[in-house]
Design a protein around this motif. Structure first.
Motif, mmCIF file in Angstrom:
data_model
loop_
_atom_site.group_PDB
_atom_site.id
_atom_site.type_symbol
_atom_site.label_atom_id
_atom_site.label_comp_id
_atom_site.label_asym_id
_atom_site.label_seq_id
_atom_site.Cartn_x
_atom_site.Cartn_y
_atom_site.Cartn_z
ATOM 1 N N ILE A 13 0.836 -1.201 0.000
ATOM 2 C CA ILE A 13 0.000 0.000 0.000
ATOM 3 C C ILE A 13 0.869 1.249 0.000
ATOM 4 O O ILE A 13 0.583 2.227 -0.689
ATOM 5 N N GLY A 14 1.951 1.206 0.752
ATOM 6 C CA GLY A 14 2.872 2.346 0.761
ATOM 7 C C GLY A 14 3.478 2.602 -0.606
ATOM 8 O O GLY A 14 3.607 3.746 -1.045
ATOM 9 N N GLY A 15 3.835 1.526 -1.301
ATOM 10 C CA GLY A 15 4.381 1.674 -2.655
ATOM 11 C C GLY A 15 3.364 2.266 -3.609
ATOM 12 O O GLY A 15 3.688 3.131 -4.431
ATOM 13 N N LEU A 16 2.119 1.806 -3.510
ATOM 14 C CA LEU A 16 1.068 2.357 -4.370
ATOM 15 C C LEU A 16 0.779 3.819 -4.023
ATOM 16 O O LEU A 16 0.550 4.634 -4.910
ATOM 17 N N GLY A 17 0.815 4.141 -2.748
ATOM 18 C CA GLY A 17 0.633 5.545 -2.353
ATOM 19 C C GLY A 17 1.751 6.421 -2.896
ATOM 20 O O GLY A 17 1.507 7.529 -3.379
ATOM 21 N N ALA A 18 2.977 5.911 -2.856
ATOM 22 C CA ALA A 18 4.110 6.658 -3.419
ATOM 23 C C ALA A 18 3.947 6.821 -4.930
ATOM 24 O O ALA A 18 4.247 7.884 -5.482
ATOM 25 N N LEU A 19 3.451 5.766 -5.599
ATOM 26 C CA LEU A 19 3.221 5.841 -7.041
ATOM 27 C C LEU A 19 2.180 6.903 -7.370
ATOM 28 O O LEU A 19 2.369 7.702 -8.302
ATOM 29 N N VAL A 20 1.094 6.955 -6.609
ATOM 30 C CA VAL A 20 0.074 7.982 -6.826
ATOM 31 C C VAL A 20 0.657 9.372 -6.560
ATOM 32 O O VAL A 20 0.405 10.320 -7.315
ATOM 33 N N ALA A 21 1.485 9.506 -5.519
ATOM 34 C CA ALA A 21 2.086 10.804 -5.213
ATOM 35 C C ALA A 21 3.012 11.262 -6.336
ATOM 36 O O ALA A 21 2.979 12.426 -6.744
ATOM 37 N N VAL A 22 3.822 10.335 -6.858
ATOM 38 C CA VAL A 22 4.737 10.687 -7.957
ATOM 39 C C VAL A 22 3.950 11.042 -9.213
ATOM 40 O O VAL A 22 4.258 12.034 -9.891
ATOM 41 N N ALA A 23 2.939 10.244 -9.529
ATOM 42 C CA ALA A 23 2.128 10.528 -10.712
ATOM 43 C C ALA A 23 1.424 11.876 -10.586
ATOM 44 O O ALA A 23 1.359 12.652 -11.546
ATOM 45 N N ALA A 24 0.904 12.172 -9.392
ATOM 46 C CA ALA A 24 0.223 13.453 -9.188
ATOM 47 C C ALA A 24 1.199 14.619 -9.276
ATOM 48 O O ALA A 24 0.881 15.662 -9.860
ATOM 49 N N ALA A 25 2.388 14.451 -8.702
ATOM 50 C CA ALA A 25 3.390 15.512 -8.788
ATOM 51 C C ALA A 25 3.814 15.747 -10.234
ATOM 52 O O ALA A 25 3.966 16.889 -10.674
ATOM 53 N N TYR A 26 3.992 14.647 -10.986
ATOM 54 C CA TYR A 26 4.330 14.794 -12.398
ATOM 55 C C TYR A 26 3.204 15.496 -13.154
ATOM 56 O O TYR A 26 3.443 16.380 -13.972
ATOM 57 N N ALA A 53 1.526 6.694 1.661
ATOM 58 C CA ALA A 53 2.851 6.086 1.723
ATOM 59 C C ALA A 53 3.441 6.191 3.125
ATOM 60 O O ALA A 53 3.979 5.217 3.670
ATOM 61 N N ALA A 54 3.332 7.369 3.735
ATOM 62 C CA ALA A 54 3.880 7.558 5.082
ATOM 63 C C ALA A 54 3.125 6.716 6.110
ATOM 64 O O ALA A 54 3.737 6.095 6.988
ATOM 65 N N GLY A 55 1.799 6.673 6.012
ATOM 66 C CA GLY A 55 1.017 5.872 6.954
ATOM 67 C C GLY A 55 1.336 4.394 6.847
ATOM 68 O O GLY A 55 1.479 3.701 7.857
ATOM 69 N N ALA A 56 1.473 3.906 5.626
ATOM 70 C CA ALA A 56 1.805 2.493 5.438
ATOM 71 C C ALA A 56 3.213 2.197 5.939
ATOM 72 O O ALA A 56 3.473 1.129 6.499
#
Length: 122
Positions: A13-26, A53-56
């Protein structure tokens, strides 16, 4: 204490949250934004993805209990990913695919957590 499976799920879940964060930042900084509303949605999605990502990470490293963090993180992450996907005009395919996977996994994780809480209370 978190089991091995719960820690693995948390890392996923943390990895997916990081992926969403990176995609949103991009999407926010790499693709021209047509309106302030789209910029706000993408900013919110980046913050929510980072929060997931941080919570996970906190759960996976056993700094907080498992279920409350996953309940709080999975739902908002899925909603932020859905909002980002809906505002995805002109975004690259990899961004839309990554967000789709994040949303699907977030919704599934949220359902699994709710089911486990329901079985604990029964």
């Amino acid at each position: 204490m978190a089991t091995r499976t719960e820690r693995r799920v948390s890392w996923g879940i943390g990895g997916l949250g990081a992926l969403v964060a990176v995609a949103a930042a991009y999407a926010l900084f790499g693709v021209p934004v047509s309106s302030p509303l789209a910029a706000a949605v993408r900013s919110l999605a980046a913050v929510a993805g980072a929060t997931v990502a941080a919570g996970a990470w906190l759960v996976a490293t056993e700094r907080v209990p498992v279920q409350p963090t996953l309940q709080v993180a999975a739902g908002p992450g899925a909603l932020a990913g859905a909002a980002l996907a809906m505002s995805g005009d002109g975004l690259p395919t990899w961004v839309q695919a990554g967000v789709g996977v994040g949303v699907a996994a977030g919704v599934l994780g949220f359902a699994v957590v709710l089911a486990s809480v329901g079985s604990d209370n029964a």
